[in-house]
Design a protein around this motif. Structure first.
Motif, PDB file in Angstrom:
ATOM      1  N   LEU A 223       0.805  -1.220   0.000  1.00 42.12           N
ATOM      2  CA  LEU A 223       0.000   0.000   0.000  1.00 42.12           C
ATOM      3  C   LEU A 223       0.842   1.276   0.000  1.00 42.12           C
ATOM      4  N   LYS A 224       1.845   1.317   0.864  1.00 39.53           N
ATOM      5  CA  LYS A 224       2.611   2.549   1.077  1.00 39.53           C
ATOM      6  C   LYS A 224       4.048   2.181   1.396  1.00 39.53           C
ATOM      7  N   SER A 225       4.980   2.697   0.604  1.00 40.79           N
ATOM      8  CA  SER A 225       6.376   2.301   0.756  1.00 40.79           C
ATOM      9  C   SER A 225       7.062   2.906   1.967  1.00 40.79           C
ATOM     10  N   GLY A 226       6.515   3.979   2.488  1.00 41.14           N
ATOM     11  CA  GLY A 226       7.187   4.654   3.592  1.00 41.14           C
ATOM     12  C   GLY A 226       8.449   5.350   3.124  1.00 41.14           C
ATOM     13  N   ASN A 227       8.319   6.186   2.099  1.00 37.41           N
ATOM     14  CA  ASN A 227       9.478   6.878   1.535  1.00 37.41           C
ATOM     15  C   ASN A 227      10.027   7.929   2.491  1.00 37.41           C
ATOM     16  N   GLU A 228      11.311   7.791   2.807  1.00 41.49           N
ATOM     17  CA  GLU A 228      12.023   8.775   3.616  1.00 41.49           C
ATOM     18  C   GLU A 228      13.038   9.463   2.707  1.00 41.49           C
ATOM     19  N   VAL A 229      13.072  10.779   2.736  1.00 36.32           N
ATOM     20  CA  VAL A 229      13.878  11.513   1.763  1.00 36.32           C
ATOM     21  C   VAL A 229      14.947  12.373   2.426  1.00 36.32           C
ATOM     22  N   ILE A 230      15.908  12.761   1.609  1.00 43.03           N
ATOM     23  CA  ILE A 230      16.906  13.746   2.025  1.00 43.03           C
ATOM     24  C   ILE A 230      16.563  15.035   1.283  1.00 43.03           C
TER      25      ILE A 230
END
Length: 334
Positions: A223-230
């Motif tokens: 459902l949701k990848s849980g993207n964490e970004v810089i």
């Protein structure tokens, strides 16, 4: 209650205005302008979250400071903030240059006028965001939570996960009693029986599961990848791309250390992410660190933006192609 919308619409916009005044009145104090490279101070903000472990490791080891100084690129100033909305306000006030944050607050900040870009994915981790219920709850699916009290942080990627999970079972947010809460509030409210379910993220998941009184109904898988970004101030990207490369190299070095010495890495940063070393090491197994940004990532960013706009959190849309800077992709994992 914690209201991300109010944080953006009031505090962030106020900070943007104050930041503009500050930048006009203190021109020359910015880390990325009017100083020599050796005098530059790169201000990096972390959150106490296991998905940012590689840079926590680099901080603890002093690797980023060392690399910047050896390259004549200045020094680093670290700060820790609880969540993305606070980092957005710090960006707006001109207090930070770099933040490791979830994609959702980064998109919110850009829509609110912050001149920031995503230069890399720090991590993806569907299992690092989850819908939790009491261990004795009869709920086996989202359909069983129809009409129930469910808490999440409004506008967060957990709020989006809730919407997607409900949609998969033929429901919508209007079919539950949504309550807006911060991560710590969700844990307390679950333990005191004030809510029937909570949608939250690490380290709050591990913290509350350790009580033995909660269980995961479902996580972000599928459902949701849980993207964490810089996320980086655009001025720093444009004027000093070599500094961004140095930061990414420090992240990569931290990741390599984590892969080779997971037990030592967990002990090293456990205090920073408010978990026991064993919990940190277990969390590592759920996380894909430093993946490349691909078409799937861009599609998820677009879906997140659509959700935020429909929810009314974002008044404006963001050009995702302009928001994501792909020039640094060679620095990330293959």
């Amino acid at each position: 209650m914690y209201d991300i919308f109010n944080s953006v619409s009031r505090n962030l916009l106020l900070a943007v205005c104050c930041g503009l005044v500050l930048s006009l009145s203190t021109a020359g104090c910015s880390s990325s302008t009017s100083t020599t490279p050796e005098e530059r101070v790169v201000r990096v903000s972390l959150q106490p979250i296991p998905t940012y472990a590689p840079l926590w490791i680099a901080k603890r080891k002093g690797w980023l400071q060392e690399a910047l100084q050896e390259a004549g690129q200045g020094s680093v100033q670290w700060s820790t903030m609880r969540d993305g909305p606070l980092q957005n306000e710090a960006f707006a006030a001109g207090l930070i240059d770099v933040a490791l944050t979830a994609d959702t607050p980064a998109i919110i900040g850009r829509a609110a006028g912050l001149d920031i870009e995503v230069v890399a994915l720090a991590a993806t981790s569907p299992a690092s965001l989850a819908i939790l219920v009491p261990s004795d709850s009869p709920a086996k699916s989202m359909a069983d939570l129809k009409g129930k009290k469910i808490a999440a942080t409004k506008g967060s990627f957990c709020h989006h996960l809730l919407a997607l999970a409900l949609q998969r079972d033929g429901l919508s947010l209007s079919d539950v009693q949504f309550i807006n809460m911060s991560g710590p509030e969700i844990n307390v409210s679950l333990q005191t029986g004030q809510i029937d379910a909570g949608v939250t993220w690490e380290p709050y998941i591990s913290q509350i599961l350790s009580s033995g009184k909660m269980r995961v109904l479902m996580d972000g898988a599928g459902l949701k990848s849980g993207n964490e970004v810089i996320a980086v101030n655009k001025t720093l990207v444009e004027q000093s791309p070599e500094v961004v490369q140095t930061i990414l190299a420090a992240f990569q070095r931290g990741h390599q250390f984590l892969q080779e010495h997971p037990n030592e890495a967990a002990k090293l940063i456990a205090e920073d992410v408010n978990l026991e070393p064993a919990q940190v090491e277990e969390a590592f197994n759920k996380i894909i660190f430093f993946p490349k940004i691909d078409e799937g990532t861009m599609s998820e960013f677009e879906a997140t933006q659509k959700f935020l706009h429909e929810l009314g959190v974002n008044r404006k849309t963001v050009d995702i192609a302009q928001f994501v800077d792909l020039q640094f992709q060679s620095a990330t994992a293959p």
